[in-house]
Design a protein around this motif. Structure first.
Motif, short mmCIF file in Angstrom:
data_model
loop_
_atom_site.label_atom_id
_atom_site.label_comp_id
_atom_site.label_asym_id
_atom_site.label_seq_id
_atom_site.Cartn_x
_atom_site.Cartn_y
_atom_site.Cartn_z
N GLY A 194 -3.16 14.96 -7.15
CA GLY A 194 -2.99 15.53 -8.48
C GLY A 194 -4.20 15.35 -9.38
O GLY A 194 -4.46 16.20 -10.25
N TYR A 195 -4.96 14.27 -9.16
CA TYR A 195 -6.07 13.94 -10.06
C TYR A 195 -7.29 13.48 -9.26
O TYR A 195 -7.83 12.40 -9.47
CB TYR A 195 -5.63 12.84 -11.04
CG TYR A 195 -4.42 13.24 -11.86
CD1 TYR A 195 -4.56 13.95 -13.04
CD2 TYR A 195 -3.13 12.92 -11.43
CE1 TYR A 195 -3.46 14.33 -13.80
CE2 TYR A 195 -2.03 13.30 -12.16
CZ TYR A 195 -2.19 14.01 -13.34
OH TYR A 195 -1.09 14.39 -14.08
N PRO A 196 -7.78 14.32 -8.34
CA PRO A 196 -8.87 13.89 -7.46
C PRO A 196 -10.15 13.50 -8.21
O PRO A 196 -10.88 12.62 -7.75
CB PRO A 196 -9.10 15.11 -6.55
CG PRO A 196 -8.50 16.26 -7.29
CD PRO A 196 -7.35 15.71 -8.05
N ALA A 197 -10.39 14.10 -9.36
CA ALA A 197 -11.62 13.81 -10.08
C ALA A 197 -11.63 12.42 -10.69
O ALA A 197 -12.69 11.92 -11.10
CB ALA A 197 -11.83 14.86 -11.18
N HIS A 198 -10.46 11.78 -10.77
CA HIS A 198 -10.38 10.46 -11.40
C HIS A 198 -10.25 9.32 -10.39
O HIS A 198 -9.96 8.19 -10.77
CB HIS A 198 -9.19 10.42 -12.37
CG HIS A 198 -9.37 11.32 -13.56
ND1 HIS A 198 -10.40 11.20 -14.45
CD2 HIS A 198 -8.62 12.38 -13.98
CE1 HIS A 198 -10.30 12.14 -15.39
NE2 HIS A 198 -9.24 12.88 -15.11
N VAL A 199 -10.48 9.62 -9.11
CA VAL A 199 -10.34 8.61 -8.06
C VAL A 199 -11.72 8.11 -7.64
O VAL A 199 -12.58 8.90 -7.26
CB VAL A 199 -9.58 9.17 -6.84
CG1 VAL A 199 -9.49 8.12 -5.74
CG2 VAL A 199 -8.17 9.61 -7.26
N GLU A 200 -11.90 6.80 -7.67
CA GLU A 200 -13.16 6.20 -7.23
C GLU A 200 -13.08 5.78 -5.76
O GLU A 200 -14.00 6.00 -4.99
CB GLU A 200 -13.47 4.97 -8.09
CG GLU A 200 -14.77 4.26 -7.72
CD GLU A 200 -14.60 2.76 -7.52
OE1 GLU A 200 -15.38 2.19 -6.73
OE2 GLU A 200 -13.68 2.17 -8.11
N ARG A 201 -11.97 5.15 -5.34
CA ARG A 201 -11.76 4.72 -3.96
C ARG A 201 -10.29 4.43 -3.74
O ARG A 201 -9.52 4.27 -4.70
CB ARG A 201 -12.61 3.49 -3.64
CG ARG A 201 -12.31 2.27 -4.50
CD ARG A 201 -13.10 1.04 -4.03
NE ARG A 201 -14.54 1.22 -4.09
CZ ARG A 201 -15.38 0.90 -3.10
NH1 ARG A 201 -14.90 0.39 -1.97
NH2 ARG A 201 -16.67 1.07 -3.23
N ILE A 202 -9.88 4.36 -2.47
CA ILE A 202 -8.46 4.19 -2.14
C ILE A 202 -8.33 3.16 -1.02
O ILE A 202 -9.00 3.25 0.01
CB ILE A 202 -7.82 5.51 -1.67
CG1 ILE A 202 -7.96 6.60 -2.74
CG2 ILE A 202 -6.36 5.32 -1.31
CD1 ILE A 202 -7.47 7.97 -2.28
N ALA A 203 -7.41 2.20 -1.22
CA ALA A 203 -7.04 1.24 -0.16
C ALA A 203 -5.53 1.31 0.03
O ALA A 203 -4.77 1.20 -0.94
CB ALA A 203 -7.46 -0.18 -0.55
N LEU A 204 -5.11 1.49 1.27
CA LEU A 204 -3.70 1.67 1.58
C LEU A 204 -3.24 0.59 2.56
O LEU A 204 -3.88 0.37 3.58
CB LEU A 204 -3.44 3.05 2.20
CG LEU A 204 -3.97 4.26 1.41
CD1 LEU A 204 -3.68 5.55 2.17
CD2 LEU A 204 -3.35 4.32 0.02
N ASP A 205 -2.12 -0.05 2.25
CA ASP A 205 -1.57 -1.12 3.08
C ASP A 205 -0.16 -0.73 3.50
O ASP A 205 0.73 -0.61 2.65
CB ASP A 205 -1.55 -2.42 2.26
CG ASP A 205 -0.97 -3.61 3.02
OD1 ASP A 205 -0.29 -3.41 4.03
OD2 ASP A 205 -1.18 -4.75 2.57
N SER A 206 0.05 -0.50 4.82
CA SER A 206 1.36 -0.08 5.35
C SER A 206 1.67 1.33 4.86
O SER A 206 2.40 1.53 3.90
CB SER A 206 2.46 -1.07 4.96
OG SER A 206 2.10 -2.38 5.33
#
Length: 608
Positions: A194-206
């Motif tokens: 929804g807001y790709p321009a406001h994402v710096e990085r992503i960490a996902l657990d499970s």
């Protein structure tokens, strides 16, 4: 999650925007949480404006010490867990862990709408009724929907993602990092769409990809046998079962036709009848990836049930149901239902009334390809959300997420090799969508990796990624498998012959089973398989056995203290052995997993 830091008190400037938060928020010290700043972001109930009303979102901010390298939003799971409450940024282990993994980052956690301190949804019948029955849960969910009323449509993952951006805007941050756990991974990905321009990085657990949960849990059922087999690798299940995965499949299909029945000793010390069918068994088994005691006892209990002794498995089922008793503040089952029943990719159109849904479900299941539900019969589809949301008032399902595309940003995913509810295949799907995506698998660990991985491998992986020093392939495994925290129960013994050797053997087996039971972390006393009780001390690290019995005629009494997490965990203490089938005596429990002392006046010593 964090160590000492300099407190930076700040009053934020005001921000405003259509569909965003009201004017900016002042932050003030959170009561009882040194260093944490609290505030409220008020968001529209309905961002279209058609339905009036607002929701106050409780926000907690832990500023970085010195100059911040960025802002990391911490997103809890469920759905139904409030992130501020779950991550608990006050002084303690949770703060230390988050600050270790995200050095130099300002940490933000807020309670999603309907959770924690953000207009909590509480449906007492759904929250408090402990049952494994799919039909009962579906009826309670529908009753909860009527309690919430027409506003139940405003709790989809899309709404939670929009709220996340409202908080971002109110804090005056242009780009944010996202760290999601379990359902929080789906919400993080939904925000990125929804807001790709406001994402710096992503960490996902499970990881829960945005298209999940599957309405029939096909991915869970397909992956379950392989996950169980890998759990038993390296001789972990030796002595408990020759084929854990195969025995689970056989038993599940068998008891769906003829449910498992028997009596156990209930919490009140009286006989209690317990019945368990196939879907109830699988739902219980999935909980083993979060419950060390269940993971330790289940292999031997499954084997025993297949060979004519259902009592240990029925007792585990009763334990599991009791362990699922949570307050709405801990995890709102009402919000869980509202979100899952809004999101689900169900085999019916959203406006289909409940009366028309059984036929749609039957048709969809009949058209599933062979193997879609793994080695289980069509009945296994009942563990999915389609049956849970079958009676949810219209509309139900298919609420759209943001249009995307996903941003090309640094991304990592962590998954446990023993994660039954969000198997590794989920993480592989998510990582494939990011050119900079990386995956770490931690063998032996279940759900919620960084909170369960005692090896430190996953936590160091995240930290190195943040610091830019990570040297790992795009798909990696920790070098060593993490052993189970609780010693595996190898066997549920029968009444022994009254000899010193047999008494020593059964005393050790009983002690091992008692340790596994302690790992369930019950606040109230629980009963032994054949009598007596186990009570956890107020400090949480001791437990007292009173004539506790895992085999007829052998009773243990004494105080046991947790020493080290291991794995496997170790304990110390002294126990007295008695009972009609035992040679009486006293044994010391040592932290090297040995028992020694005297039985019938004879010195004895053995590992257990």
């Amino acid at each position: 999650m964090g160590r000492r830091l300099l407190v930076v008190a700040a009053v934020l400037a005001f921000f405003a925007g259509a569909g965003q938060a009201r004017a900016g928020i002042p932050l003030s010290p959170c009561p009882g949480k040194s260093g944490v700043q609290c505030g409220t972001v008020t968001v529209p109930l309905d961002r279209t404006g058609a339905t009036p009303g607002t929701i106050p979102l409780h926000v907690e901010v832990l500023p970085a010490a010195g100059t911040s390298r960025g802002t990391m939003f911490l997103i809890a799971g469920g759905p139904g867990q409030g992130s501020a409450g779950s991550f608990d940024l006050g002084p303690g282990f949770n703060r230390e862990l988050m600050q270790f993994m995200f050095p130099g980052y300002t940490l933000v956690a807020f309670d999603n709408r309907g959770t924690g301190q953000s207009a909590l949804i509480d449906c007492p019948p759904l929250q408090k009724t402990v049952t494994g029955s799919v039909e009962v849960e579906a009826r309670l969910a529908a009753d909860c929907a009527n309690t919430i009323g027409p506003t139940r449509v405003f709790y989809s993952t899309r709404d939670h993602a929009d709220d996340t951006d409202s908080v971002r805007a109110a804090l005056g941050v242009e780009k944010i990092g996202l760290y999601g756990v379990s359902y929080g991974t789906k919400l993080a990905l939904a925000y990125a769409l929804g807001y790709p321009a406001h994402v710096e990085r992503i960490a996902l657990d499970s990881v829960v990809p945005v298209q999940f949960p599957d309405p029939f849990d096909q991915n869970v059922l397909q992956e379950m046998p392989g996950t169980l087999a890998r759990y038993c690798a390296d001789a972990v299940c030796k002595g408990a079962t020759p084929d854990y995965a195969g025995e689970v499949v056989t038993l599940a299909n068998k008891i769906e036709t003829t449910p498992l029945r028997g009596k156990i000793i209930g919490a009140n010390g009286k006989a209690k009848s317990v019945v368990m069918n196939g879907e109830e068994f699988l739902s219980m088994l999935i909980d083993a990836d979060l419950t060390p005691g269940l993971a330790a006892e289940a292999p031997a209990a499954v084997h025993a049930a297949l060979h004519g002794n259902p009592r240990p498995l029925l007792r585990l089922y009763d334990f599991d149901l009791a362990s699922n008793e949570l307050t709405a503040a801990d995890l709102s089952f009402g919000l869980n239902a509202a979100t899952n029943c809004a999101d689900g990719a169900f085999p019916w159109a959203p406006g289909t009334p409940p009366a028309g849904r059984p036929a749609a479900i039957d048709t969809a299941i009949a058209n599933l390809p062979p193997g879609a539900l793994g080695p289980f019969g069509n009945w296994a589809a009942k563990i999915g959300t389609a049956y849970f949301c079958e009676e949810w008032p219209s509309p139900a399902g298919n609420t759209p997420l943001g249009p995307g595309p996903l941003p090309n940003v640094p991304m990592i995913a962590l998954d446990g090799g023993f994660d039954l509810r969000t198997p590794v295949a989920n993480a592989e799907k998510a990582v494939a969508q990011f050119p900079q995506g990386k995956l770490l698998v931690v063998r032996g660990v279940g759900h919620s990796v960084t909170g369960a991985d005692v090896s430190g491998c996953s936590q160091n992986y995240v930290r190195q990624w943040i610091l830019g020093t990570l040297d790992a392939p795009d798909q990696a495994e920790c070098s060593q498998r993490v052993k189970p925290l609780a010693k595996l129960v190898k066997v549920f013994p029968k009444r022994p012959a009254r000899t010193v050797a047999k008494t020593l053997l059964v005393a050790g087996q009983t002690l091992r089973e008692a340790e596994a039971t302690w790992w369930f972390n019950f606040s109230a006393p629980v009963r032994g398989l054949y009598g007596g009780k186990l009570a956890t001390g107020k400090n949480g690290v001791t437990f007292t056995l009173t004539r506790y019995s895992a085999a007829p005629g052998v009773l243990l009494s004494g105080k046991i203290t947790f020493v080290d997490i291991g794995p496997p965990s170790t304990f110390k203490g002294t126990i007295k052995v008695s009972g009609s089938a035992a040679v009486a005596g006293t044994l010391k429990v040592a932290k090297n997993n040995r028992i020694s002392g005297t039985l019938g006046g004879r010195h004895v010593s053995a590992s257990y």
